[in-house]
Design a protein around this motif. Sequence first.
Motif, PDB file in Angstrom:
ATOM      1  N   PRO A 102     -35.979   9.788  -4.124  1.00  0.00           N
ATOM      2  CA  PRO A 102     -34.779  10.245  -3.418  1.00  0.00           C
ATOM      3  C   PRO A 102     -33.542   9.409  -3.710  1.00  0.00           C
ATOM      4  N   ASP A 103     -33.744   8.217  -4.269  1.00  0.00           N
ATOM      5  CA  ASP A 103     -32.611   7.337  -4.548  1.00  0.00           C
ATOM      6  C   ASP A 103     -31.966   7.599  -5.904  1.00  0.00           C
ATOM      7  N   THR A 104     -32.527   8.540  -6.685  1.00  0.00           N
ATOM      8  CA  THR A 104     -31.923   8.899  -7.974  1.00  0.00           C
ATOM      9  C   THR A 104     -31.727  10.406  -8.035  1.00  0.00           C
ATOM     10  N   PRO A 105     -30.796  10.933  -7.225  1.00  0.00           N
ATOM     11  CA  PRO A 105     -30.622  12.389  -7.158  1.00  0.00           C
ATOM     12  C   PRO A 105     -30.233  13.017  -8.490  1.00  0.00           C
ATOM     13  N   ASP A 106     -29.581  12.266  -9.367  1.00  0.00           N
ATOM     14  CA  ASP A 106     -29.187  12.829 -10.657  1.00  0.00           C
ATOM     15  C   ASP A 106     -30.401  13.131 -11.537  1.00  0.00           C
ATOM     16  N   ALA A 107     -31.517  12.508 -11.229  1.00  0.00           N
ATOM     17  CA  ALA A 107     -32.736  12.726 -12.016  1.00  0.00           C
ATOM     18  C   ALA A 107     -33.675  13.725 -11.340  1.00  0.00           C
ATOM     19  N   ALA A 108     -33.224  14.404 -10.316  1.00  0.00           N
ATOM     20  CA  ALA A 108     -34.080  15.350  -9.603  1.00  0.00           C
ATOM     21  C   ALA A 108     -34.579  16.436 -10.555  1.00  0.00           C
ATOM     22  N   PRO A 109     -35.882  16.741 -10.526  1.00  0.00           N
ATOM     23  CA  PRO A 109     -36.463  17.674 -11.502  1.00  0.00           C
ATOM     24  C   PRO A 109     -36.283  19.144 -11.120  1.00  0.00           C
ATOM     25  N   TRP A 110     -35.030  19.582 -11.036  1.00  0.00           N
ATOM     26  CA  TRP A 110     -34.773  20.968 -10.645  1.00  0.00           C
ATOM     27  C   TRP A 110     -35.383  21.961 -11.624  1.00  0.00           C
ATOM     28  N   GLU A 111     -35.208  21.717 -12.928  1.00  0.00           N
ATOM     29  CA  GLU A 111     -35.746  22.642 -13.919  1.00  0.00           C
ATOM     30  C   GLU A 111     -37.269  22.681 -13.874  1.00  0.00           C
ATOM     31  N   GLU A 112     -37.899  21.517 -13.747  1.00  0.00           N
ATOM     32  CA  GLU A 112     -39.355  21.463 -13.698  1.00  0.00           C
ATOM     33  C   GLU A 112     -39.891  22.175 -12.452  1.00  0.00           C
ATOM     34  N   ALA A 113     -39.219  21.969 -11.317  1.00  0.00           N
ATOM     35  CA  ALA A 113     -39.636  22.636 -10.083  1.00  0.00           C
ATOM     36  C   ALA A 113     -39.522  24.149 -10.227  1.00  0.00           C
ATOM     37  N   ALA A 114     -38.434  24.615 -10.820  1.00  0.00           N
ATOM     38  CA  ALA A 114     -38.227  26.049 -10.989  1.00  0.00           C
ATOM     39  C   ALA A 114     -39.259  26.655 -11.922  1.00  0.00           C
ATOM     40  N   ALA A 115     -39.555  25.963 -13.016  1.00  0.00           N
ATOM     41  CA  ALA A 115     -40.541  26.480 -13.964  1.00  0.00           C
ATOM     42  C   ALA A 115     -41.933  26.549 -13.338  1.00  0.00           C
ATOM     43  N   LEU A 116     -42.317  25.492 -12.594  1.00  0.00           N
ATOM     44  CA  LEU A 116     -43.597  25.512 -11.898  1.00  0.00           C
ATOM     45  C   LEU A 116     -43.670  26.675 -10.914  1.00  0.00           C
ATOM     46  N   LEU A 117     -42.594  26.868 -10.197  1.00  0.00           N
ATOM     47  CA  LEU A 117     -42.547  27.925  -9.192  1.00  0.00           C
ATOM     48  C   LEU A 117     -42.678  29.296  -9.841  1.00  0.00           C
ATOM     49  N   ALA A 118     -41.967  29.519 -10.945  1.00  0.00           N
ATOM     50  CA  ALA A 118     -42.050  30.804 -11.642  1.00  0.00           C
ATOM     51  C   ALA A 118     -43.469  31.063 -12.136  1.00  0.00           C
ATOM     52  N   ARG A 119     -44.111  30.020 -12.667  1.00  0.00           N
ATOM     53  CA  ARG A 119     -45.488  30.180 -13.138  1.00  0.00           C
ATOM     54  C   ARG A 119     -46.432  30.473 -11.976  1.00  0.00           C
ATOM     55  N   LEU A 120     -46.202  29.816 -10.843  1.00  0.00           N
ATOM     56  CA  LEU A 120     -47.019  30.092  -9.659  1.00  0.00           C
ATOM     57  C   LEU A 120     -46.858  31.546  -9.234  1.00  0.00           C
ATOM     58  N   HIS A 121     -45.629  32.027  -9.191  1.00  0.00           N
ATOM     59  CA  HIS A 121     -45.364  33.402  -8.763  1.00  0.00           C
ATOM     60  C   HIS A 121     -45.941  34.439  -9.717  1.00  0.00           C
ATOM     61  N   ARG A 122     -46.106  34.081 -10.978  1.00  0.00           N
ATOM     62  CA  ARG A 122     -46.663  35.014 -11.957  1.00  0.00           C
ATOM     63  C   ARG A 122     -48.190  34.955 -12.019  1.00  0.00           C
ATOM     64  N   THR A 123     -48.779  33.997 -11.337  1.00  0.00           N
ATOM     65  CA  THR A 123     -50.231  33.822 -11.354  1.00  0.00           C
ATOM     66  C   THR A 123     -50.883  34.747 -10.329  1.00  0.00           C
ATOM     67  N   PRO A 124     -51.904  35.523 -10.734  1.00  0.00           N
ATOM     68  CA  PRO A 124     -52.589  36.374  -9.745  1.00  0.00           C
ATOM     69  C   PRO A 124     -53.134  35.541  -8.587  1.00  0.00           C
ATOM     70  N   ALA A 125     -52.915  35.998  -7.399  1.00  0.00           N
ATOM     71  CA  ALA A 125     -53.388  35.265  -6.221  1.00  0.00           C
ATOM     72  C   ALA A 125     -54.908  35.293  -6.152  1.00  0.00           C
ATOM     73  N   PRO A 126     -55.534  34.152  -5.878  1.00  0.00           N
ATOM     74  CA  PRO A 126     -56.991  34.141  -5.725  1.00  0.00           C
ATOM     75  C   PRO A 126     -57.437  35.084  -4.614  1.00  0.00           C
ATOM     76  N   HIS A 127     -58.638  35.564  -4.729  1.00  0.00           N
ATOM     77  CA  HIS A 127     -59.184  36.497  -3.750  1.00  0.00           C
ATOM     78  C   HIS A 127     -59.234  35.861  -2.365  1.00  0.00           C
ATOM     79  N   ALA A 128     -58.919  36.647  -1.363  1.00  0.00           N
ATOM     80  CA  ALA A 128     -59.041  36.262   0.055  1.00  0.00           C
ATOM     81  C   ALA A 128     -58.067  35.169   0.471  1.00  0.00           C
ATOM     82  N   LEU A 129     -57.012  34.934  -0.311  1.00  0.00           N
ATOM     83  CA  LEU A 129     -56.009  33.956   0.116  1.00  0.00           C
ATOM     84  C   LEU A 129     -55.191  34.550   1.258  1.00  0.00           C
ATOM     85  N   PRO A 130     -54.980  33.817   2.346  1.00  0.00           N
ATOM     86  CA  PRO A 130     -54.230  34.367   3.485  1.00  0.00           C
ATOM     87  C   PRO A 130     -52.746  34.483   3.173  1.00  0.00           C
TER      88      PRO A 130
END
Length: 313
Positions: A102-130
């Motif tokens: 938190p002390d180096t906001p200029d190095a915050a991994p915005w691009e990495e977070a967004a890419a991870l999130l997009a990949r998560l959203h494109r991944t089929p949800a496991p069976h029976a996930l609430p």
Amino acid sequence: MAVTPLLSALTRLAAVEAHSRTSSRCPCRADTLAERADATVVRHADVVAKAHAPDVSVADLAPRLAAAARLPHLLLPPLTPVPASLHDRLVTFWPYGVPVDPDTPDAAPWEEAAALLARLHRTPAPHALPPMRGPVKAARAVLRLREVSGEHPAVGPVLRAWAGLPGWARGAVPMPDTATLCHGDLHLGQLVRHPAPDGPWRLIDVDDLGTGVPAWDLARPAAWYACGLLPAEEWARFLAAYRMARGPAVPADGDPWPALDVPARALTVQTAARALAKAVARDKPLDEVEECLVDACERMASVPDQLPSSSAK
């Protein structure tokens, strides 16, 4: 920080787990990473032990742990597939990962977070996930505010903004998307590098993982940007990286706000409600950021949402 019975017992459990995973001498150094009503987290060596909220059941947690174990390229996998029990709390064990600084906001991994999130959203949800728990948590924050608010003048704008949201965003009816895999509580504090210290970024905290509206996972940075609390450049970096990774929550180009508007409003209300409830309970005035959130809630009542009416019911 006072050493509560839960904290003391959790530290011992973390030490036992750490010792069981190494033949070398344990450094016997424990750190409290978080101690809140909804989670107590302790690190001992390379093991992190988390005591979950008192109302979390095995039925809630088990399918989410299983999903994290199946998706180690996206989510930090648990060290053990079955939670332990401690003082009527469920406990899970995780490998230690290096969090965002938190002390180096200029190095915050915005691009990495967004890419991870997009990949998560494109991944089929496991069976029976609430269902993803984001709207339910927002509703609980508002309920807590109603319980402690008294006559504070900021309560009215927050509750009016909440009342103007569609039912799914208030957790009152099922979400219109019941298939997309979502994190449920995305912010930069939910990323760690694993293996430490400079491995790839992974998402942590599966308590709210589930299926639902993927725009909810973009809502916190979107809300902070709309409230003037996140610089436009950082928001633009996050949104562009999400789109480049083919995230489905927003259109590939053009205006993203018809998709983001309602979730961003809901996260603004949730954050304002939590902050206001704490301020009232402690008899302290709101700080500048909290005032910005309440002001945003007040503006919501005069501006209609942008979500298409067919999805807002």
